[in-house]
Motif scaffolding. Structure first.
Motif, PDB file in Angstrom:
ATOM      1  N   ASN A 159     -32.740 -59.195 -65.325  1.00 57.45           N
ATOM      2  CA  ASN A 159     -32.264 -60.691 -65.039  1.00 57.45           C
ATOM      3  C   ASN A 159     -30.994 -60.924 -65.974  1.00 57.45           C
ATOM      4  OD1 ASN A 159     -34.251 -61.636 -63.356  1.00 57.45           O
ATOM      5  ND2 ASN A 159     -35.523 -61.802 -64.957  1.00 57.45           N
ATOM      6  N   GLY A 160     -30.023 -59.764 -65.730  1.00 64.74           N
ATOM      7  CA  GLY A 160     -28.960 -59.811 -66.803  1.00 64.74           C
ATOM      8  C   GLY A 160     -29.110 -59.795 -68.045  1.00 64.74           C
ATOM      9  N   VAL A 161     -30.265 -59.208 -68.662  1.00 63.31           N
ATOM     10  CA  VAL A 161     -30.496 -59.155 -70.123  1.00 63.31           C
ATOM     11  C   VAL A 161     -30.691 -57.664 -70.180  1.00 63.31           C
ATOM     12  CG1 VAL A 161     -32.017 -59.607 -72.015  1.00 63.31           C
ATOM     13  CG2 VAL A 161     -31.374 -61.575 -70.485  1.00 63.31           C
ATOM     14  N   ILE A 162     -30.141 -57.152 -71.282  1.00 64.59           N
ATOM     15  CA  ILE A 162     -30.168 -55.666 -71.527  1.00 64.59           C
ATOM     16  C   ILE A 162     -31.461 -55.623 -72.489  1.00 64.59           C
ATOM     17  CG2 ILE A 162     -29.392 -53.561 -72.884  1.00 64.59           C
ATOM     18  CD1 ILE A 162     -26.650 -54.600 -72.075  1.00 64.59           C
ATOM     19  N   LEU A 163     -32.580 -54.781 -71.925  1.00 61.49           N
ATOM     20  CA  LEU A 163     -33.726 -54.482 -72.739  1.00 61.49           C
ATOM     21  C   LEU A 163     -33.908 -53.411 -73.478  1.00 61.49           C
ATOM     22  CD1 LEU A 163     -36.301 -55.382 -69.646  1.00 61.49           C
ATOM     23  CD2 LEU A 163     -35.288 -57.205 -71.397  1.00 61.49           C
ATOM     24  N   SER A 164     -33.204 -52.215 -73.389  1.00 57.75           N
ATOM     25  CA  SER A 164     -32.819 -50.970 -73.864  1.00 57.75           C
ATOM     26  C   SER A 164     -31.715 -50.414 -73.663  1.00 57.75           C
ATOM     27  CB  SER A 164     -34.359 -50.159 -73.515  1.00 57.75           C
ATOM     28  OG  SER A 164     -34.085 -48.795 -74.005  1.00 57.75           O
ATOM     29  N   THR A 165     -31.075 -49.589 -74.684  1.00 54.07           N
ATOM     30  CA  THR A 165     -30.120 -48.669 -74.396  1.00 54.07           C
ATOM     31  C   THR A 165     -30.418 -47.445 -75.089  1.00 54.07           C
ATOM     32  OG1 THR A 165     -29.364 -49.583 -76.560  1.00 54.07           O
ATOM     33  CG2 THR A 165     -28.259 -50.493 -74.743  1.00 54.07           C
ATOM     34  N   GLY A 166     -31.601 -46.942 -74.145  1.00 56.75           N
ATOM     35  CA  GLY A 166     -32.050 -45.621 -74.626  1.00 56.75           C
ATOM     36  C   GLY A 166     -33.339 -45.372 -75.281  1.00 56.75           C
ATOM     37  N   GLY A 167     -33.836 -46.493 -75.989  1.00 55.42           N
ATOM     38  CA  GLY A 167     -35.008 -46.368 -76.642  1.00 55.42           C
ATOM     39  C   GLY A 167     -36.095 -46.596 -75.715  1.00 55.42           C
ATOM     40  N   ASP A 168     -37.454 -46.160 -76.027  1.00 52.70           N
ATOM     41  CA  ASP A 168     -38.560 -46.587 -74.905  1.00 52.70           C
ATOM     42  C   ASP A 168     -38.678 -48.175 -74.942  1.00 52.70           C
ATOM     43  OD1 ASP A 168     -38.950 -44.198 -74.910  1.00 52.70           O
ATOM     44  OD2 ASP A 168     -41.101 -44.264 -75.984  1.00 52.70           O
ATOM     45  N   TYR A 169     -38.973 -48.611 -74.138  1.00 49.01           N
ATOM     46  CA  TYR A 169     -39.195 -50.193 -73.810  1.00 49.01           C
ATOM     47  C   TYR A 169     -40.504 -50.430 -73.556  1.00 49.01           C
ATOM     48  CZ  TYR A 169     -38.972 -55.167 -72.179  1.00 49.01           C
ATOM     49  OH  TYR A 169     -39.405 -56.383 -71.940  1.00 49.01           O
ATOM     50  N   THR A 170     -41.353 -51.128 -74.426  1.00 47.23           N
ATOM     51  CA  THR A 170     -42.650 -51.404 -73.895  1.00 47.23           C
ATOM     52  C   THR A 170     -42.820 -52.961 -73.868  1.00 47.23           C
ATOM     53  OG1 THR A 170     -43.672 -49.374 -75.135  1.00 47.23           O
ATOM     54  CG2 THR A 170     -45.219 -51.194 -74.909  1.00 47.23           C
ATOM     55  N   HIS A 171     -43.567 -53.477 -73.098  1.00 41.73           N
ATOM     56  CA  HIS A 171     -43.723 -54.823 -72.490  1.00 41.73           C
ATOM     57  C   HIS A 171     -45.339 -55.130 -72.352  1.00 41.73           C
ATOM     58  CE1 HIS A 171     -42.743 -58.903 -71.410  1.00 41.73           C
ATOM     59  NE2 HIS A 171     -43.359 -58.921 -70.567  1.00 41.73           N
ATOM     60  N   ASP A 172     -45.842 -56.135 -73.039  1.00 37.86           N
ATOM     61  CA  ASP A 172     -47.122 -56.450 -72.808  1.00 37.86           C
ATOM     62  C   ASP A 172     -47.159 -57.510 -71.587  1.00 37.86           C
ATOM     63  OD1 ASP A 172     -48.333 -55.038 -74.844  1.00 37.86           O
ATOM     64  OD2 ASP A 172     -48.006 -56.540 -76.117  1.00 37.86           O
ATOM     65  N   GLY A 173     -47.528 -57.077 -70.655  1.00 35.56           N
ATOM     66  CA  GLY A 173     -47.420 -57.781 -69.133  1.00 35.56           C
ATOM     67  C   GLY A 173     -46.930 -57.152 -68.086  1.00 35.56           C
ATOM     68  N   PRO A 174     -46.568 -57.629 -67.046  1.00 37.77           N
ATOM     69  CA  PRO A 174     -45.710 -56.927 -65.963  1.00 37.77           C
ATOM     70  C   PRO A 174     -44.276 -56.836 -66.526  1.00 37.77           C
ATOM     71  CG  PRO A 174     -46.344 -59.049 -65.219  1.00 37.77           C
ATOM     72  CD  PRO A 174     -47.065 -58.769 -66.503  1.00 37.77           C
ATOM     73  N   ILE A 175     -43.734 -56.083 -65.794  1.00 41.13           N
ATOM     74  CA  ILE A 175     -42.203 -55.747 -65.835  1.00 41.13           C
ATOM     75  C   ILE A 175     -41.661 -55.834 -64.438  1.00 41.13           C
ATOM     76  CG2 ILE A 175     -40.150 -54.400 -66.447  1.00 41.13           C
ATOM     77  CD1 ILE A 175     -41.870 -52.889 -68.601  1.00 41.13           C
ATOM     78  N   ILE A 176     -40.948 -57.028 -64.264  1.00 41.13           N
ATOM     79  CA  ILE A 176     -40.424 -57.215 -62.912  1.00 41.13           C
ATOM     80  C   ILE A 176     -38.983 -57.399 -62.622  1.00 41.13           C
ATOM     81  CG2 ILE A 176     -40.666 -59.214 -61.116  1.00 41.13           C
ATOM     82  CD1 ILE A 176     -43.489 -57.983 -61.950  1.00 41.13           C
ATOM     83  N   SER A 177     -38.736 -56.405 -61.404  1.00 45.42           N
ATOM     84  CA  SER A 177     -37.378 -56.394 -61.130  1.00 45.42           C
ATOM     85  C   SER A 177     -36.414 -55.901 -62.197  1.00 45.42           C
ATOM     86  CB  SER A 177     -36.892 -57.408 -60.468  1.00 45.42           C
ATOM     87  OG  SER A 177     -37.598 -57.875 -59.396  1.00 45.42           O
ATOM     88  N   ALA A 178     -36.759 -54.699 -62.977  1.00 48.02           N
ATOM     89  CA  ALA A 178     -35.878 -54.201 -63.888  1.00 48.02           C
ATOM     90  C   ALA A 178     -34.950 -53.001 -63.249  1.00 48.02           C
ATOM     91  CB  ALA A 178     -36.487 -53.712 -65.077  1.00 48.02           C
ATOM     92  N   ILE A 179     -33.862 -53.015 -63.837  1.00 43.85           N
ATOM     93  CA  ILE A 179     -32.957 -51.730 -63.382  1.00 43.85           C
ATOM     94  C   ILE A 179     -32.573 -50.840 -64.443  1.00 43.85           C
ATOM     95  CG2 ILE A 179     -32.002 -53.041 -61.413  1.00 43.85           C
ATOM     96  CD1 ILE A 179     -29.713 -53.675 -62.814  1.00 43.85           C
ATOM     97  N   ALA A 180     -32.650 -49.753 -64.151  1.00 43.63           N
ATOM     98  CA  ALA A 180     -32.018 -48.776 -65.110  1.00 43.63           C
ATOM     99  C   ALA A 180     -30.938 -47.901 -64.686  1.00 43.63           C
ATOM    100  CB  ALA A 180     -33.103 -47.770 -65.506  1.00 43.63           C
TER     101      ALA A 180
END
Length: 164
Positions: A42-63
């Motif tokens: 949703n236009g927010v950068i979640l990671s720039t190469g490190g592992d990304y862990t999320h508690d709950g679903p990850i919906i419509s992410a792009i890499a």
């Protein structure tokens, strides 16, 4: 009446517990030697190469991988001018409603670097690779839904590799 109320409370409690217990990790392997793996939702950068862990679903992410020497100016925030990996990681609540990941070369996305993904901690061995612009495992137009790779395992994780 009291039994129905208690049964409803137990059902809600089970639903909340299953949601709170959901967790997914996206792991990057960057073999390009330069550039940056980027994960956006949703236009927010979640990671720039490190592992990304999320508690709950990850919906419509792009890499995508910003390989500056190949793409003047790199990729756009939504992966424009680059190979795109799209993912939704979620525990299935009904048959067929779990995780789904794909590679997209639908314009304005275009082949930029070798890219691939694979599930782990469930659905091991399921994934796709894209090694050139003719990539048969990628979307080239929106009607090619058969290139989506599904996983119906709770708490599945995703490994994404660039330049392999």
């Amino acid at each position: 009446m009291q039994f129905q109320f208690v049964a409803s409370l137990l059902a809600m409690s089970a639903l909340i517990s299953s949601t709170l217990g959901e967790s997914h990790t996206i792991h990057f392997t960057n073999k390009c030697g330069k550039g940056t793996p980027t994960l956006v939702q949703n236009g927010v950068i979640l990671s720039t190469g490190g592992d990304y862990t999320h508690d709950g679903p990850i919906i419509s992410a792009i890499a995508y991988h910003t390989y500056a020497s190949q793409q003047p100016g790199g990729c756009g925030l939504n992966g424009e001018s680059c190979t795109l990996i799209e993912t939704t990681l979620k525990n299935p609540t009904t048959a067929g409603s779990g995780s789904s990941t794909d590679i997209s070369l639908i314009p304005p996305h275009t082949f930029s670097v070798t890219s691939g993904f694979g599930y782990y901690n469930g659905c091991d061995g399921f994934g796709a690779d894209c090694t050139d612009a003719n990539c048969p495992d990628a979307f080239h137009d929106p009607s090619q839904t058969w290139v989506q790779v599904a996983c119906q395992t709770d708490n599945v994780d995703l490994a994404i590799t660039f330049c392999d």
